[in-house]
Design a protein around this motif. Structure first.
Motif, PDB file in Angstrom:
ATOM      1  N   ARG A   4     111.895  25.034  37.894  1.00  0.00           N
ATOM      2  CA  ARG A   4     112.028  26.463  37.520  1.00  0.00           C
ATOM      3  C   ARG A   4     110.986  27.459  38.469  1.00  0.00           C
ATOM      4  O   ARG A   4     110.128  26.912  39.113  1.00  0.00           O
ATOM      5  CB  ARG A   4     111.638  26.425  35.986  1.00  0.00           C
ATOM      6  N   ASN A  24     102.693  23.276  40.263  1.00  0.00           N
ATOM      7  CA  ASN A  24     102.613  24.594  39.947  1.00  0.00           C
ATOM      8  C   ASN A  24     102.204  25.228  41.122  1.00  0.00           C
ATOM      9  O   ASN A  24     100.957  25.227  41.506  1.00  0.00           O
ATOM     10  CB  ASN A  24     101.684  24.950  38.578  1.00  0.00           C
ATOM     11  N   LEU A  34      99.214  19.632  21.045  1.00  0.00           N
ATOM     12  CA  LEU A  34     100.457  20.372  20.831  1.00  0.00           C
ATOM     13  C   LEU A  34     101.717  19.866  22.000  1.00  0.00           C
ATOM     14  O   LEU A  34     102.770  20.502  21.915  1.00  0.00           O
ATOM     15  CB  LEU A  34     100.125  21.786  21.419  1.00  0.00           C
ATOM     16  N   ILE A  82     101.701  19.846  25.203  1.00  0.00           N
ATOM     17  CA  ILE A  82     101.847  20.514  26.493  1.00  0.00           C
ATOM     18  C   ILE A  82     100.996  19.896  27.350  1.00  0.00           C
ATOM     19  O   ILE A  82      99.744  19.619  27.453  1.00  0.00           O
ATOM     20  CB  ILE A  82     101.248  21.931  26.309  1.00  0.00           C
ATOM     21  N   ASP A 142      99.257  21.068  34.293  1.00  0.00           N
ATOM     22  CA  ASP A 142     100.088  21.047  35.757  1.00  0.00           C
ATOM     23  C   ASP A 142      99.044  20.761  36.697  1.00  0.00           C
ATOM     24  O   ASP A 142      97.732  21.105  36.523  1.00  0.00           O
ATOM     25  CB  ASP A 142     100.677  22.336  35.851  1.00  0.00           C
ATOM     26  N   TYR A 176      97.870  22.213  40.344  1.00  0.00           N
ATOM     27  CA  TYR A 176      98.122  23.530  40.838  1.00  0.00           C
ATOM     28  C   TYR A 176      97.916  23.542  42.402  1.00  0.00           C
ATOM     29  O   TYR A 176      97.092  22.863  42.840  1.00  0.00           O
ATOM     30  CB  TYR A 176      97.137  24.467  40.198  1.00  0.00           C
ATOM     31  N   LYS A 231     104.581  28.036  18.358  1.00  0.00           N
ATOM     32  CA  LYS A 231     103.553  27.957  19.606  1.00  0.00           C
ATOM     33  C   LYS A 231     103.929  28.532  20.633  1.00  0.00           C
ATOM     34  O   LYS A 231     105.299  27.946  21.249  1.00  0.00           O
ATOM     35  CB  LYS A 231     102.986  26.426  19.984  1.00  0.00           C
ATOM     36  N   TYR A 233     103.309  29.747  24.892  1.00  0.00           N
ATOM     37  CA  TYR A 233     102.208  29.161  25.877  1.00  0.00           C
ATOM     38  C   TYR A 233     102.748  29.554  27.187  1.00  0.00           C
ATOM     39  O   TYR A 233     104.023  29.912  27.539  1.00  0.00           O
ATOM     40  CB  TYR A 233     101.970  27.911  25.843  1.00  0.00           C
ATOM     41  N   LYS A 275     101.482  28.781  31.336  1.00  0.00           N
ATOM     42  CA  LYS A 275     100.261  28.025  32.443  1.00  0.00           C
ATOM     43  C   LYS A 275     100.051  29.020  33.706  1.00  0.00           C
ATOM     44  O   LYS A 275      99.343  28.514  34.739  1.00  0.00           O
ATOM     45  CB  LYS A 275     100.993  26.817  32.843  1.00  0.00           C
ATOM     46  N   VAL A 303      97.484  29.038  25.184  1.00  0.00           N
ATOM     47  CA  VAL A 303      98.574  28.712  23.714  1.00  0.00           C
ATOM     48  C   VAL A 303      97.930  29.656  22.832  1.00  0.00           C
ATOM     49  O   VAL A 303      96.918  29.724  22.579  1.00  0.00           O
ATOM     50  CB  VAL A 303      98.196  27.566  23.495  1.00  0.00           C
ATOM     51  N   ASP A 360     105.675  32.789  28.408  1.00  0.00           N
ATOM     52  CA  ASP A 360     107.251  32.572  28.630  1.00  0.00           C
ATOM     53  C   ASP A 360     107.818  31.180  28.235  1.00  0.00           C
ATOM     54  O   ASP A 360     108.958  31.050  28.413  1.00  0.00           O
ATOM     55  CB  ASP A 360     107.344  32.756  30.273  1.00  0.00           C
ATOM     56  N   GLN A 361     106.948  30.537  27.535  1.00  0.00           N
ATOM     57  CA  GLN A 361     107.384  29.116  27.126  1.00  0.00           C
ATOM     58  C   GLN A 361     106.908  29.026  25.533  1.00  0.00           C
ATOM     59  O   GLN A 361     106.025  29.553  25.170  1.00  0.00           O
ATOM     60  CB  GLN A 361     106.891  27.951  27.858  1.00  0.00           C
TER      61      GLN A 361
END
Lengths: 145, 186
Positions: free
Chosen positions: A74, A97, A129, A131, A134, A136, B25, B27, B29, B54, B183-184
């Protein structure tokens, strides 16, 4: 030439050299990523190394210039309108990322790409959660797409 | 035929609305945290565009995490001093905030607009945790949420010692600005 005359000649030269050194140290802008030698690694491998053995990955990659190849997951724009390219990894939702220094509009999802930049390590996710963090890469340039 | 088109249209709208309501939620990055120090001798600023944040839109829980090394300065020497001498980013690689938007109930994530809320929580920098409260604006545009906040920190509160020789170049209170596009969603 007398000793006094030598001193009068050299003291200003030394002072100017010191001032020049201080000024250039103060105003330098950091490593030239485009010209720097880079270690090549794929995005899934880089991510796996940080996930499985962070301390080893830090000693191998952290703050070094890397050329990371992978597939575009993306792209988006950050708050400063820089292009951010997310490269696919083997972990769902996790990416390498990369924040680009140059504007690029033709990086579409699924496209293979090589990106050169400085690895700044693995961020923080939230396991509760779901998530994932990443890895970087900053100050990036696209080498091939 | 017309009825079928209407039904498909209605289903699409309902699907879109349910997606907007069910995202608890949100979040990012790639949020941004910037700081700014102003003194008569020198203005210093730095940006970090690799911020993870988040928000739980139901409970108001909010968190931020940054790699200290990702703060970018105009001058490389400033960046080196910031990392090596002041923030000691090799030892304290991350800074974080965990807190709560107490008045989250007044934010209607289904209605576009700007909502002024208050965030309170614990800010950890340089291994030291201190409570922080700041006003924050949440802006809802369609299914997108943006958050912004501004607050001040004192380096001395976080045991960040500034050498005497550059003390006049760095402000006693540093302005911190936060901007995140969530954006997520989960």
């Amino acid at each position: 030439m007398s000793k006094k005359k030598y001193l009068l000649l050299f003291v200003p030269v030394i002072m100017i050299s010191v001032a020049g050194f201080i000024y250039s140290s103060y105003t330098r802008t950091g490593v030239n990523i485009k010209k720097a030698n880079a270690e090549k690694v794929t995005a899934p491998t880089l991510y796996e190394r940080f996930s499985n053995n962070t301390s080893r990955a830090k000693s191998d990659y952290l703050h070094k210039v890397l050329e990371v190849s992978g597939t575009v997951m993306r792209t988006n724009k950050n708050q400063q309108e820089q292009t951010v390219v997310l490269l696919k990894t083997m972990t769902e939702g996790a990416a390498v990322n990369c924040t680009l220094e140059e504007k690029l509009e033709d990086l579409t999802e699924g496209k293979p790409v090589s990106i050169k930049g400085i690895c700044s390590g693995m961020g923080e996710g939230d396991l509760d959660l779901g998530i994932p963090a990443d890895v970087y890469l900053v100050r990036c340039y696209v080498i091939k797409n | 035929m017309t009825n079928t088109i209407h039904t498909i249209g209605l289903l699409t709208v309902l699907l879109f609305m349910s997606a907007r309501v069910s995202a608890q939620k949100i979040y990012t990055k790639n949020g941004r945290i910037a700081f700014y120090s102003k003194t008569p001798l020198e203005d210093i600023s730095a940006d970090n565009n690799q911020v993870m944040s988040v928000i739980n839109t139901q409970t108001g829980e909010v968190q931020f995490s940054v790699l200290v090394k990702n703060f970018r300065f105009k001058k490389a020497l400033m960046e080196e001093h910031f990392n090596d001498s002041y923030l000691e980013s090799g030892k304290y690689s991350k800074a974080s905030f965990k807190g709560l938007i107490k008045d989250i109930a007044k934010v209607n994530f289904k209605v576009d607009g700007s909502y002024l809320v208050s965030v309170s929580g614990d800010l950890t920098i340089h291994g030291i945790t201190k409570p922080v409260t700041a006003p924050c604006t949440l802006t809802i545009t369609g299914d997108k949420t943006a958050g912004s906040a501004k607050f001040f920190v004192r380096p001395t509160d976080y045991n960040i010692s500034i050498p005497k020789v550059v003390r006049d170049n760095i402000a006693e209170t540093i302005e911190v600005t936060v901007n995140c596009n969530y954006d997520q969603q989960l």
